[in-house]
Write a protein that holds these residues in place. Structure first.
Motif, PDB file in Angstrom:
ATOM      1  N   VAL A  17      -5.160   2.025  17.747  1.00 40.80           N
ATOM      2  CA  VAL A  17      -5.007   3.521  17.292  1.00 40.80           C
ATOM      3  C   VAL A  17      -6.429   4.203  17.408  1.00 40.80           C
ATOM      4  O   VAL A  17      -6.580   5.482  18.068  1.00 40.80           O
ATOM      5  CB  VAL A  17      -4.512   3.489  16.072  1.00 40.80           C
ATOM      6  N   VAL A  18      -7.463   3.751  16.887  1.00 40.54           N
ATOM      7  CA  VAL A  18      -8.754   4.003  16.915  1.00 40.54           C
ATOM      8  C   VAL A  18      -9.149   4.497  18.405  1.00 40.54           C
ATOM      9  O   VAL A  18      -9.592   5.547  18.856  1.00 40.54           O
ATOM     10  CB  VAL A  18      -9.924   3.503  16.112  1.00 40.54           C
ATOM     11  N   GLU A  19      -9.071   3.388  19.266  1.00 40.97           N
ATOM     12  CA  GLU A  19      -9.652   3.423  20.542  1.00 40.97           C
ATOM     13  C   GLU A  19      -8.962   4.442  21.312  1.00 40.97           C
ATOM     14  O   GLU A  19      -9.537   5.400  22.095  1.00 40.97           O
ATOM     15  CB  GLU A  19      -9.653   2.099  21.305  1.00 40.97           C
ATOM     16  N   GLN A  20      -7.426   4.517  21.172  1.00 43.55           N
ATOM     17  CA  GLN A  20      -6.543   5.479  21.988  1.00 43.55           C
ATOM     18  C   GLN A  20      -6.965   6.928  21.649  1.00 43.55           C
ATOM     19  O   GLN A  20      -7.102   7.605  22.626  1.00 43.55           O
ATOM     20  CB  GLN A  20      -5.254   5.047  21.593  1.00 43.55           C
ATOM     21  N   GLU A  21      -7.381   7.059  20.305  1.00 45.05           N
ATOM     22  CA  GLU A  21      -7.411   8.375  20.048  1.00 45.05           C
ATOM     23  C   GLU A  21      -8.775   9.124  20.409  1.00 45.05           C
ATOM     24  O   GLU A  21      -8.771  10.036  20.945  1.00 45.05           O
ATOM     25  CB  GLU A  21      -7.608   8.732  18.251  1.00 45.05           C
TER      26      GLU A  21
END
Length: 562
Positions: A17-21
């Motif tokens: 989630v963090v990397e995608q955002e």
């Protein structure tokens, strides 16, 4: 070679989630790197610094396999002091972590903490990230796109003053030497016989032998362009927080509004690197950003700004227009129905000849945030115990090797906000020397040394110094006001019930922010009894408008015989 600034993500269970955002929003302009766990994150940060890669932000999940974001982010400044530090908190962990996160933010272990997005288009999350990256770009990074060019020799004092002005105004700029290939076109445009520094403004105008005053006047319009015969409803002298607030409210309420500023719009507050206790900005806001937004806001309502020259006189108009005030600046004048004095104050001088001779050459009055980048790993001194001095020291500590605050009082707590005292205590490369003053200083064309004196025992020590920033408290400059405006014993403008009783009319004092001259008002730091805070100055700037309206209504009533 990828020279984009780095956003380092230190991830745990929510790595995807963090990397995608971050990749979805920032991958074009920033190099997104990831590390799993606190130890790996610090190791990666060290490697990036060793490679010379600029790190704009380190964002870490609150719970990591080998620690917490708080523990990690607390250690980051020892690796890279200028990176923005963010704790990313999953919603399900927020309630358990909130007390620790608040305590860490108070200790300045991080810049902010924020909930991880729970779905698409979490604009609150990205607003926080964009604000932090914007402040990093302004205060740390070199601008990639500039709107103003300065051509000058190395360490030219006039060029340094121009750079500080542009920094405070939020204008991206670059400083070139005459030998730089990019400077050739600018020098040719200035014409034969042009003198350095040469400035090409965003309007395309080229100035020879430029000064800060000439540059700001060229950007915002000269006083000579004020149409003859125009009468403003309100002339505001000074464009700090009080003057800007008055301008926003006056213009938004349909008054013909003119703002006169001798220096950079934003006043002293505009040079603050970060104001953390201003209402409505939980992550803080730089003085430059606050001034920039206020200037744009007032301009959109129709306020006109004229800068670069000080007001030198306020005088009543001829007998047939006795209700009007004439505001004079060098070489020009403006007629206005009311005048709001928001001129602020000036920093007191050290009055140490060896030091004052080097103003602009390693010695600065005010925060001079534009110079911070030039003091990488240097020894810097800050004189003063107020909030401005504290903010300057914290900002300088991100770049300088050592920052020493010199203060006359026994402690900072007497004059500085508690949150800043705590931040200073938590910054390892800031030292505070109480009961100490600058007794002498000097250098070969640039500051190189200071002699410091202890006020208790008289002992003096000589020390190497690469920069001295003086924020010594301030005095008003009201010498240009008419004799009828009453001042207190320190030279601040008296208003309302503070006005001596003998100056009251029919037993009634002037209105709360009105001076002893009807139609002339005073707000902000220049006013006797003001709080000397950004928020209170803004409040006074807004509060003066009903009084201005009331005075204008009385003028109209007299004019039409009502």
């Amino acid at each position: 070679m990828d020279d984009r600034p780095v956003i380092l993500l230190v991830v745990g269970a929510h790595a995807d989630v963090v990397e995608q955002e971050f990749r979805a929003r920032y991958d074009r302009d920033y190099r997104i790197e990831t590390a799993a766990g606190a130890d790996a994150g610090l190791d990666r940060a060290r490697a990036l610094v060793a490679d010379g890669a600029p790190i704009a932000m380190i964002a870490a999940e609150q719970l990591l396999a080998d620690g917490t974001a708080i523990e990690l982010l607390r250690s980051v400044p020892s690796v890279v002091a200028t990176a923005r530090r963010v704790a990313l908190v999953p919603f399900e962990d927020f309630a358990d972590a909130i007390d620790d996160l608040r305590a860490a933010a108070l200790r300045r272990d991080m810049d902010t903490f924020i909930l991880l997005p729970r779905g698409p288009r979490d604009e609150e999350f990205h607003t926080a990230m964009a604000e932090l990256l914007s402040e990093w770009g302004w205060s740390v990074a070199r601008p990639l796109v500039t709107v103003t060019d300065v051509v000058a020799e190395h360490r030219d004092r006039s060029a340094a003053a121009i750079g500080d002005l542009l920094e405070r105004l939020g204008f991206p700029h670059r400083v070139l030497t005459p030998a730089d290939p990019e400077a050739r076109e600018i020098v040719e445009a200035a014409g034969s016989g042009a003198e350095l520094p040469i400035v090409r403004t965003f309007t395309g105008r080229v100035l020879s032998a430029a000064t800060a005053a000439a540059v700001t006047e060229a950007m915002y319009g000269g006083f000579d362009t004020i149409p003859e015969g125009v009468i403003a409803d309100v002339a505001i002298v000074g464009a700090g927080p009080a003057g800007l607030a008055a301008a926003v409210y006056a213009a938004s309420e349909g008054l013909a509004t003119v703002v006169l500023e001798r220096d950079a719009i934003g006043g002293q507050a505009g040079s603050s690197s970060m104001i953390r206790n201003y209402l409505g900005f939980p992550r803080g806001i730089s003085g430059m950003r606050l001034a920039q937004r206020s200037r744009i806001q007032a301009g959109r309502f129709g306020a006109r700004f004229f800068t670069g020259r000080p007001a030198i006189e306020v005088a009543p108009g001829p007998p047939h227009e006795v209700e009007h005030q004439h505001v004079h600046v060098a070489g020009a004048q403006l007629c206005a129905r009311t005048v709001v004095i928001a001129a602020g104050v000036n920093y007191r001088r050290l009055d140490v000849p060896g030091v004052d001779d080097l103003v602009g050459a390693g010695v600065y009055y005010g925060a001079a945030t534009s110079m911070a980048r030039e003091l990488q790993d240097r020894d810097v001194y800050v004189v003063g115990g107020g909030n401005s001095a504290g903010q300057a020291a914290v900002h300088l500590a991100k770049f300088a090797g050592a920052v020493t605050i010199l203060v006359r009082r026994p402690s900072l707590a007497e004059t500085m906000s508690d949150y800043l005292v705590r931040e200073i205590e938590a910054t390892p490369n800031i030292q505070v020397r109480t009961r100490t003053v600058v007794a002498d200083g000097g250098g070969d064309g640039w500051l190189q040394w200071l002699r410091l004196e202890n006020l208790d025992d008289g002992e003096s020590t000589k020390t190497l110094a690469d920069g001295l920033f003086c924020l010594l408290g301030a005095d008003p400059d009201c010498s240009w006001l008419p004799d009828g405006v009453a001042l207190d014993e320190r030279g601040f403008v008296l208003t309302g019930r503070d006005v001596p009783r003998e100056a009251w009319v029919d037993g009634q004092p002037p209105a709360s922010l009105e001076t002893t001259v009807p139609g002339i008002f005073a707000v902000g730091d220049v006013r006797a009894g003001s709080m000397k805070r950004v928020a209170s100055a803004s409040g006074e700037g807004a509060s003066v408008l009903p009084l201005v309206h009331a005075h204008l209504a009385r003028m109209r009533a007299r004019e039409f015989g009502a």
